[in-house]
Motif scaffolding. Structure first.
Motif, PDB file in Angstrom:
ATOM      1  N   CYS A  84       0.844  -1.193   0.000  1.00 12.62           N
ATOM      2  CA  CYS A  84       0.000   0.000   0.000  1.00 12.62           C
ATOM      3  C   CYS A  84       0.876   1.238   0.000  1.00 12.62           C
TER       4      CYS A  84
ATOM      5  N   HIS B 104     -10.638   1.678  -0.831  1.00 11.92           N
ATOM      6  CA  HIS B 104     -10.407   2.966  -0.157  1.00 11.92           C
ATOM      7  C   HIS B 104     -11.395   3.955  -0.776  1.00 11.92           C
TER       8      HIS B 104
ATOM      9  N   ILE C 294      -5.726  -2.035  -0.691  1.00 19.38           N
ATOM     10  CA  ILE C 294      -6.551  -0.961  -1.266  1.00 19.38           C
ATOM     11  C   ILE C 294      -6.970  -1.466  -2.639  1.00 19.38           C
TER      12      ILE C 294
ATOM     13  N   MET D 229      -0.469   4.341   0.537  1.00 21.81           N
ATOM     14  CA  MET D 229      -1.280   5.455   1.033  1.00 21.81           C
ATOM     15  C   MET D 229      -0.709   6.153   2.269  1.00 21.81           C
ATOM     16  N   HIS D 230      -0.018   5.447   3.109  1.00 19.95           N
ATOM     17  CA  HIS D 230       0.615   6.055   4.288  1.00 19.95           C
ATOM     18  C   HIS D 230      -0.355   6.779   5.210  1.00 19.95           C
ATOM     19  N   CYS D 231      -1.451   6.131   5.545  1.00 19.67           N
ATOM     20  CA  CYS D 231      -2.314   6.648   6.612  1.00 19.67           C
ATOM     21  C   CYS D 231      -1.448   6.692   7.874  1.00 19.67           C
TER      22      CYS D 231
ATOM     23  N   CYS E 271      -1.090   3.679  10.367  1.00 20.79           N
ATOM     24  CA  CYS E 271      -1.044   2.322   9.811  1.00 20.79           C
ATOM     25  C   CYS E 271       0.380   1.831   9.565  1.00 20.79           C
TER      26      CYS E 271
ATOM     27  N   VAL F 233       0.957  -0.940   7.843  1.00 22.85           N
ATOM     28  CA  VAL F 233       0.951  -1.820   6.666  1.00 22.85           C
ATOM     29  C   VAL F 233       1.971  -1.424   5.582  1.00 22.85           C
TER      30      VAL F 233
HETATM   31  S1  SF4 Z   1      -5.122   1.968   6.395  1.00 23.40           S
HETATM   32 FE1  SF4 Z   1      -5.264   0.895   4.420  1.00 23.40          FE
HETATM   33  S2  SF4 Z   1      -4.991   2.540   2.917  1.00 23.40           S
HETATM   34 FE2  SF4 Z   1      -4.192   3.347   4.844  1.00 23.40          FE
HETATM   35  S3  SF4 Z   1      -1.994   2.864   4.816  1.00 23.40           S
HETATM   36 FE3  SF4 Z   1      -3.037   1.174   5.898  1.00 23.40          FE
HETATM   37  S4  SF4 Z   1      -3.420  -0.378   4.329  1.00 23.40           S
HETATM   38 FE4  SF4 Z   1      -2.966   1.560   3.260  1.00 23.40          FE
END
Ligand code: SF4
Length: 476
Positions: free
Chosen positions: A184, A269, A229, A186-188, A191, A193
């Protein structure tokens, strides 16, 4: 010293999975590769020669559970020194060799891009153990230090997204997951992940369709496409065509597979959930009427701090568009309470939005600081007991909307794909509606793997209960 000889005729393995459906899918790939080499899968660690924990580090609790479990397995290691113990997946990726420090019985640490190497490593470790001098159980701690021969592999591997492609199916298994991408970008800010799973990498449409087609040929009726995502699948690798994203092109291709009855995807997402996907929801008949759409917060201030890239208003608008695209759409979500800096007013905005949307179900999480994520560094962390209060309060709101959505189906007929015996009462069967609601009913085992029509007689919080209709048609 004697030599401990370990090569049982049919070595047995036990694999325990923590966390999300991606992890479940990865574990199935590992299981498949071990079975292909003559290993037998067992249901309990005490029967196994090889014990693998496929870990999750999205929340602290999941991390700690796997570490605690491996700690307890140390006793088994002392009693049966021939056994192998391994950590796989996200915690393995995030902590690497450090996992060996306090857990000397761990032989194997394999990260998220190396699941396809697990069987090789297990074989190698089995061979090393077979050549290992015998030790008395009371000498084991020292012997383990002296004879450390663990394997740690948490390197990146180009192309690893295409290695999750084989699966063991149970007799008459009706549903299966297909992993379509890894990572992913996106770097929320909450998170871990992107750190544990790396950057987005997608399989080709042809590979995915081939895997889904084979599953259907083996009897599967419902396929769920998996990605962190999922709706951003292929955006870096493959071009748009006729204004359609690669993900929509993939949905169209899988929808064409003859014999497939239902198609699902998780998790999308809100960013990148564009008109072409809304159009696909209204036009592709096999797409099931359910979208799991993570909200995370109803406060624009918190959404911005989370780096989510949308506002509460845009999320509500998207929900409306999805609901208008097809009758009877179910929408579920994920919400985090107690994110750093979340005031009572921010929480109230989340609560109000959850009331307004009336989700079919929602997973509510207390924010859990994760190492190496920006939100964990913010000084304004929320007290645990406030997180707990908000969690309980929001769960009451969610449970009420879940109850209402179940009640709406009482007295109606629903299409159910029968998955097997009910977990709570194995004398009855269970399956899911197209809207992903669990239905429990009585019937013969012959119905497993079949689509049946059920008249819903009552609903409790999360499940519907009913009886099979023999002639009637379902409305949902
Ligand atoms: S919450 Fe989902 S979209 Fe955001 S960084 Fe983590 S895996 Fe990626």
């Amino acid at each position: 010293m004697g030599v401990y000889c370990f090569r049982p005729s049919m070595p047995k393995f036990f694999i325990k999975t923590y966390g999300c459906q991606m992890n479940e899918r990865d574990s199935e790939q590992v299981a498949h590769s071990l079975i292909a080499r003559g290993y037998e899968r067992v249901e309990h660690e005490t029967e196994a020669d090889v014990v693998l924990l496929n870990t999750c580090s999205v929340r602290d609790m999941a991390d700690q559970k796997a570490l605690g479990k491996m700690g307890m397995l140390g006793r088994l290691a002392k009693e049966r020194p021939h056994m192998l113990f391994g950590f796989l997946g996200c915690t393995a990726q995030a902590r690497g060799e450090a996992l060996l420090k306090n857990l000397p019985h761990v032989d194997l640490v394999v990260g998220t891009q190396k699941f396809h190497r697990v069987a090789d490593y297990v074989e190698e470790l089995v061979a090393r153990k077979a050549a290992r001098p015998a030790v008395a159980p009371y000498q084991l701690d020292r012997a383990m230090d002296d004879l450390r021969f663990s394997i740690v592999d948490i390197a990146e591997e180009p192309g690893s997204q295409s290695t999750i492609r084989d699966q063991q199916l149970a007799p008459r298994q009706a549903t299966a997951f297909v992993s379509i991408m890894q990572g992913c970008n996106m770097h929320c800010t909450f998170c871990i992940v992107p750190h544990t799973r790396g950057a987005e990498r997608s399989r080709t449409v042809a590979e995915i369709v081939g895997e889904a087609r084979e599953l259907v040929a083996r009897g599967v009726k419902e396929v769920t496409l998996l990605g962190q995502i999922v709706n951003l699948y292929g955006r870096h690798e493959f071009p748009k065509r006729e204004g359609k994203s690669t993900f929509v092109q993939l949905l169209e291709a899988v929808n064409e597979i003859e014999g497939l009855e239902r198609l699902r995807f998780t998790s999308p997402h809100p960013i990148g959930f564009r008109d072409d996907l809304i159009e696909a929801i209204s036009s592709l008949p096999k797409l099931a009427e359910h979208v799991h759409l993570p909200l995370q917060s109803g406060s624009n201030k918190i959404l911005k701090a989370m780096h989510r890239g949308y506002t509460a208003e845009k999320y509500v608008d998207l929900v409306h568009r999805i609901r208008h695209a097809r009758e009877g759409m179910a929408i579920t979500t994920d919400i985090i309470v107690g994110f750093p800096g979340e005031t009572e007013e921010d929480y109230k905005q989340t609560r109000d939005l959850v009331e307004e949307i009336q989700f079919d179900n929602a997973f509510v999480f207390r924010y859990s600081p994760r190492r190496d994520t920006p939100a964990a560094e913010v000084p304004d962390q929320i007290d645990e007991h406030i997180k707990e209060q908000r969690n309980q309060d929001l769960l009451r709101v969610v449970n009420e909307s879940t109850r209402r959505s179940g009640q709406r189906l009482v007295g109606r007929s629903v299409e159910v794909l029968c998955e097997g015996p009910s977990k709570t009462n194995p004398a009855r069967l269970m399956g899911r509606t197209r809207t992903n609601k669990i239905v429990v009913f009585e019937g013969s085992e012959k119905l497993i793997g079949e689509i049946v029509h059920i008249h819903v007689q009552h609903a409790n919080g999360f499940s519907l209960y009913g009886a099979q209709l023999l002639k009637d048609r379902s409305t949902f």
